[in-house]
Design a protein around this motif. Structure first.
Motif, PDB file in Angstrom:
ATOM      1  N   PHE A 299      -7.189  19.736  12.253  1.00  0.00           N
ATOM      2  CA  PHE A 299      -8.629  19.594  12.457  1.00  0.00           C
ATOM      3  C   PHE A 299      -8.925  19.105  13.868  1.00  0.00           C
ATOM      4  CE2 PHE A 299      -9.674  18.898   7.731  1.00  0.00           C
ATOM      5  CZ  PHE A 299      -9.779  20.253   7.572  1.00  0.00           C
TER       6      PHE A 299
ATOM      7  N   ILE B 165      -7.095  19.668  16.538  1.00  0.00           N
ATOM      8  CA  ILE B 165      -6.861  20.760  17.485  1.00  0.00           C
ATOM      9  C   ILE B 165      -7.996  21.777  17.416  1.00  0.00           C
ATOM     10  CG2 ILE B 165      -5.314  22.678  17.994  1.00  0.00           C
ATOM     11  CD1 ILE B 165      -3.055  20.938  17.098  1.00  0.00           C
ATOM     12  N   LEU B 166      -8.531  21.994  16.204  1.00  0.00           N
ATOM     13  CA  LEU B 166      -9.612  22.969  16.040  1.00  0.00           C
ATOM     14  C   LEU B 166     -10.975  22.393  16.392  1.00  0.00           C
ATOM     15  CD1 LEU B 166      -8.417  24.616  12.759  1.00  0.00           C
ATOM     16  CD2 LEU B 166      -8.665  25.709  14.940  1.00  0.00           C
ATOM     17  N   LYS B 167     -11.038  21.279  17.083  1.00  0.00           N
ATOM     18  CA  LYS B 167     -12.277  20.695  17.594  1.00  0.00           C
ATOM     19  C   LYS B 167     -13.225  20.271  16.471  1.00  0.00           C
ATOM     20  CE  LYS B 167     -10.988  21.291  21.716  1.00  0.00           C
ATOM     21  NZ  LYS B 167     -11.114  22.556  22.372  1.00  0.00           N
ATOM     22  N   ALA B 168     -12.674  19.555  15.488  1.00  0.00           N
ATOM     23  CA  ALA B 168     -13.528  19.031  14.418  1.00  0.00           C
ATOM     24  C   ALA B 168     -13.198  17.557  14.203  1.00  0.00           C
ATOM     25  CB  ALA B 168     -13.336  19.825  13.136  1.00  0.00           C
TER      26      ALA B 168
ATOM     27  N   LEU C 210      -2.717  18.364   8.299  1.00  0.00           N
ATOM     28  CA  LEU C 210      -4.048  18.992   8.240  1.00  0.00           C
ATOM     29  C   LEU C 210      -5.026  18.223   9.118  1.00  0.00           C
ATOM     30  CD1 LEU C 210      -5.865  21.100   6.925  1.00  0.00           C
ATOM     31  CD2 LEU C 210      -6.349  19.454   5.170  1.00  0.00           C
TER      32      LEU C 210
END
Lengths: 171, 112
Positions: free
Chosen positions: A41, A43-46, A37
């Motif tokens: 995060f 990869i999802l730019k967070a 997880l």
């Protein structure tokens, strides 16, 4: 594409965690899900979330291992095994049906609505002076939210102390 | 859309663990997996194709960033999830000390 692979890995890890025979390997499997997880995060730019998730995951693993160490219990399967599984699967099927209906209303992946946050994006740096907009939101625009979070944390600490303390016995 | 459905499947794995398992630690693990799936779902909603992380830089346009609001909310949610897990685990440890088992069907009689 890599996000799909990561999610499949998370699902497999979660299945192993739920179905494993001894508790320690199931705790290790849930740790693998948490670290995957963290990668998702990233990869999802967070990046802020990835850092927080990493720290929280390590703490969670320590707490869970403390609870399960040397307390392995064999899983008992008896009683109304068939009906229990059938009822659970039926409930999950109903849940999936309604969730799939609700998913049709959402915007597609990669096209967020951004109705609320547009103002924060345009005036965030000028109003708060924070370069990181996530920090601007949690510490300035929605600071009461963070205050509530701190309240919940301290309430939980008080609860843990109340549950785990050993009361002295009055003779 | 596929990603949303995969995230939902992860949630359902956690739901199955909570509803079906009889071991207290397995139930707590199922709760944790459901929490992971919820956090991931919020961040999936916030993603934008070819977006960049919401940190200001010199040469960028504002509308190219991913949505920072769900990220801020999930940041709160992760920390609260840790608090919930710690509280539930401490209650489970206490139950184990009292009854000597994690099996929820054995924990039904009151003992003073």
């Amino acid at each position: 594409m890599e996000l799909h692979l990561l999610l499949l890995f998370m699902i497999v890890g979660a299945l192993i965690a739920v179905e494993a025979k001894d508790l320690l390997s199931s705790v290790v499997a849930v740790g693998a899900v948490g670290f995957a997880l963290c990668l998702a995060f990233l990869i999802l730019k967070a990046p802020d979330l990835a850092i927080t998730q990493l720290v929280v995951e390590i703490l969670c693993l320590i707490i869970l291992i403390r609870a399960t160490l040397r307390k392995d219990l064999p899983l008992v399967i008896k009683g109304r095994w068939f009906f229990n599984t059938l009822g659970t699967l039926a409930f999950i099927a109903v849940f999936l049906f309604f969730a799939h209906t609700a998913l049709q209303e959402l915007p597609g992946f990669g096209h967020p609505i951004m109705a609320v946050v547009k103002r924060y994006l345009q005036q965030g740096t000028a109003q708060t002076g924070a370069v990181n907009l996530v920090a601007a939101v949690i510490l300035d625009f929605r600071a009461y939210d963070t205050l509530g979070e701190a309240t919940v944390l301290f309430a939980s600490v008080i609860g843990i102390m109340a549950v785990l303390r050993r009361p002295g016995r009055i003779k | 859309m596929t990603l949303y459905l995969l995230c939902l499947a992860l949630f359902c794995v956690g739901l199955y663990g909570v509803l079906r398992k009889r071991n207290l630690v397995k139930i707590i693990i199922g709760l944790g997996i459901m929490e992971y799936a919820m956090n991931l779902f919020f961040i999936l909603l916030a993603y934008r194709y070819h977006g960049r992380s919401p940190i200001e830089a010199q040469d960028q346009q504002i509308l190219q960033m991913v949505d920072p609001l769900p990220q801020a909310l999930v940041l709160t949610s992760i920390v609260i999830g840790l608090a919930v897990t710690a509280l539930v685990i401490s209650i489970a440890i206490r139950i184990y000390e009292k009854y000597g088992t994690f099996d929820i069907t054995e924990i039904k009689r009151l003992r003073g």
